[in-house]
Design a protein around this motif. Structure first.
Motif, short mmCIF file in Angstrom:
data_model
loop_
_atom_site.label_atom_id
_atom_site.label_comp_id
_atom_site.label_asym_id
_atom_site.label_seq_id
_atom_site.Cartn_x
_atom_site.Cartn_y
_atom_site.Cartn_z
N LYS A 211 12.98 1.10 -2.68
CA LYS A 211 12.90 1.15 -4.15
C LYS A 211 11.82 0.18 -4.65
O LYS A 211 11.21 0.40 -5.69
CB LYS A 211 14.25 0.77 -4.76
CG LYS A 211 15.26 1.89 -4.71
CD LYS A 211 15.00 2.86 -5.86
CE LYS A 211 15.61 4.22 -5.63
NZ LYS A 211 15.14 5.21 -6.62
N VAL A 212 11.61 -0.90 -3.91
CA VAL A 212 10.64 -1.92 -4.32
C VAL A 212 9.25 -1.64 -3.73
O VAL A 212 8.24 -1.73 -4.43
CB VAL A 212 11.10 -3.33 -3.89
CG1 VAL A 212 10.08 -4.39 -4.28
CG2 VAL A 212 12.46 -3.64 -4.50
N PHE A 213 9.22 -1.30 -2.45
CA PHE A 213 7.92 -1.21 -1.76
C PHE A 213 7.48 0.23 -1.48
O PHE A 213 6.37 0.45 -1.01
CB PHE A 213 7.99 -1.99 -0.44
CG PHE A 213 8.23 -3.46 -0.64
CD1 PHE A 213 7.16 -4.32 -0.87
CD2 PHE A 213 9.51 -3.99 -0.65
CE1 PHE A 213 7.36 -5.67 -1.08
CE2 PHE A 213 9.72 -5.35 -0.86
CZ PHE A 213 8.65 -6.19 -1.08
N GLY A 214 8.35 1.19 -1.74
CA GLY A 214 8.02 2.58 -1.43
C GLY A 214 8.52 2.95 -0.04
O GLY A 214 8.73 2.07 0.81
N GLU A 215 8.68 4.24 0.18
CA GLU A 215 9.26 4.69 1.45
C GLU A 215 8.40 4.35 2.66
O GLU A 215 8.91 3.94 3.71
CB GLU A 215 9.44 6.22 1.42
CG GLU A 215 10.73 6.65 0.77
CD GLU A 215 10.90 8.16 0.93
OE1 GLU A 215 11.02 8.64 2.06
OE2 GLU A 215 10.88 8.85 -0.09
N ALA A 216 7.10 4.53 2.54
CA ALA A 216 6.23 4.30 3.69
C ALA A 216 6.33 2.85 4.15
O ALA A 216 6.53 2.56 5.34
CB ALA A 216 4.78 4.65 3.34
N MET B 92 4.52 9.26 4.83
CA MET B 92 3.30 8.67 5.42
C MET B 92 2.17 9.69 5.31
O MET B 92 1.72 9.98 4.23
CB MET B 92 3.57 8.29 6.87
CG MET B 92 4.79 7.39 7.00
SD MET B 92 4.38 5.67 7.21
CE MET B 92 5.65 5.26 8.39
N ASP B 93 1.72 10.25 6.45
CA ASP B 93 0.58 11.17 6.41
C ASP B 93 0.98 12.60 6.04
O ASP B 93 0.12 13.43 5.78
CB ASP B 93 -0.16 11.17 7.75
CG ASP B 93 -0.79 9.81 8.05
OD1 ASP B 93 -0.85 8.98 7.13
OD2 ASP B 93 -1.22 9.59 9.20
#
Lengths: 305, 305
Positions: free
Chosen positions: B105-110, A91-92
């Motif tokens: 994997k699809v949307f990103g970790e955040a 995130m940040d």
């Protein structure tokens, strides 16, 4: 900080910290390391503005402190959960928070994610376990869930990361739209102001306030939250790491769309002051009894100007 | 899978999926990308065992499906949140879940972290908004919070990562203790069985079941959950990625303390069968009416043997 606001905040902080100490004490089934990670961030301090607002709004509507304490503690749990997750590398990516290493720097990412998850769960547990009667507890839990969830703070953090390009969102109208004052205002409202508005409403609910009083408290909290976030953006431009207790200049470095970047520092101050004044005005139905909350709104803007 | 259990599970899945579709529909304030990330994991399927248990336990105690649906949907939200967060690189670092790429994997970790946070919040929102009357909603939310939080599933995940050495915990008695059958049993109970027990209790609460009925349902769910996790450990040893829908052999690769590693494959099967039999026995107070739930317990063990 005026003496009055200073005294109010430290008195309210004592109350909510005592309640949190009791409710966060070790229990047989809680892994010690998880308890440590939770308390590390809860005990990191901060001014406890949100619980103070809940307790003050409850008092203003004729309620007892004990009626608002579960909700006050719950909202501090939600706020702390959001700080822990927002600071994560994904995130940040912040190393410092309130002058100390962030949770994941001390306990590792896995423990930090889970400590945040546990605090979010605990917030609802505190309300449904300790708030009375059940009908009130349900209204409180619903207020907190709406302000926290996909339509509130968590949605606001997604918007913020979309605007920065840190979450990709080709299909998202928000991501496609040009960053501007409207988007920044929406991010500020969802990410920050709705939880502060919820703190005020929770205080009113604790005191069985009338609908028009709840509406006034929420309007106050929303404007106060917008002023608060505007000042936060400004402090990132004008403050130092030491005064902030976190890494300064992060917003600009991250390419964040902040109020001063879009309208300039001077106009951003004007907006912050206007919103704080609107917050104070929203309390008109309460007359002179709302003086401490009005002073708190002024303090939010003046803390750094 | 016997035809009866298969029919029961697909009928119950239809019900809870319809409810989730309605409650997860887009709303003006929810960023589209967040809605997508949430639905991606909710709609990834799975057998919906937990909501099926809630609905069946409610029916067994004479309740209507509509009384249990908010809790059934809520428990699926909590389960899905836990899968999203457990799959993160900082945790189990899984690329596949139910045969598809994992959420991050699809949307990103955040986005994955925030989608999980939003689902956890939504679980409590669904209960306090839709369960009636308030007193029942509060008991349900408390049951869910206890099973989910630091003393439940989240605590169990911390224990699991401590045992693997992926969370450091020099001060933690659990981390210092030698890994053994007792520790594995505690991890299985907290990480898996308490949420399954909560699903059963939630169904009973929805039907205004008597205390002795609630206790029987919880005992059934706890034993069923232990059997379920034992079989899960066994499938990791004996199954393939395709059958599992996730990466096989991960547990051994991660050095996880699993039941077959500690007591051997044969003894692990014996324990799983014993626990499933105990689960069936716990339903004695309900007599023949509990036949579907007993069959479900057998299915859990037989799905792979």
């Amino acid at each position: 900080m005026t003496d009055n606001v200073s005294e109010l905040l430290s008195r309210r902080a004592c109350q909510v910290e005592a309640a949190l100490r009791e409710w966060l004490a070790d229990q047989p089934d809680v892994p010690l390391r998880l308890g440590e990670a939770i308390r590390y961030s809860i005990e990191a301090g901060g001014k406890r503005v949100r619980p103070a607002l809940a307790l003050e709004c409850c008092a203003l509507c004729g309620g007892q402190d004990r009626d608002a304490l579960p909700a006050a503690a719950a909202i501090e749990c939600v706020h702390t959960f959001s700080l822990i997750h927002d600071d994560l590398p994904a995130m940040d990516d912040d190393d410092l928070r309130r002058g100390r290493p962030t949770n994941h720097k001390v306990f590792g990412e896995a423990a930090a994610i889970l400590a945040g998850d546990a605090l979010l769960t605990l917030a609802f547990e505190l309300i449904v376990r300790h708030a009375q009667p059940s009908e009130k507890a349900c209204r409180m839990a619903l207020t907190l869930a709406r302000a926290t969830g996909r339509q509130g703070m968590i949605g606001g953090q997604v918007l913020d990361l979309l605007a920065e390009g840190r979450i990709s969102g080709a299909n998202d109208a928000t991501a496609a739209a040009p960053a501007g004052i409207e988007l920044v205002r929406r991010i500020h409202e969802q990410k920050t102001a709705r939880l502060i508005a919820a703190a005020c409403r929770l205080g009113g609910l604790a005191a069985d306030a009338a609908e028009h009083e709840l509406a006034a408290l929420e309007a106050y909290g929303l404007k106060l939250g917008l002023a608060f976030q505007a000042v936060d953006d400004l402090l990132d431009v004008t403050g130092t790491s030491r005064a902030l207790g976190k890494t300064a200049g992060k917003d600009a470095a991250a390419g964040k769309q902040t109020l001063p970047r879009i309208v300039g520092v001077e106009e951003a101050w004007r907006i912050a002051e206007l919103q704080a004044a609107d917050a104070a005005d929203a309390l008109a139905p309460f007359g002179g009894a709302a003086a401490p909350l009005r002073e708190l709104a002024r303090f939010v803007v003046e803390r750094a100007s």
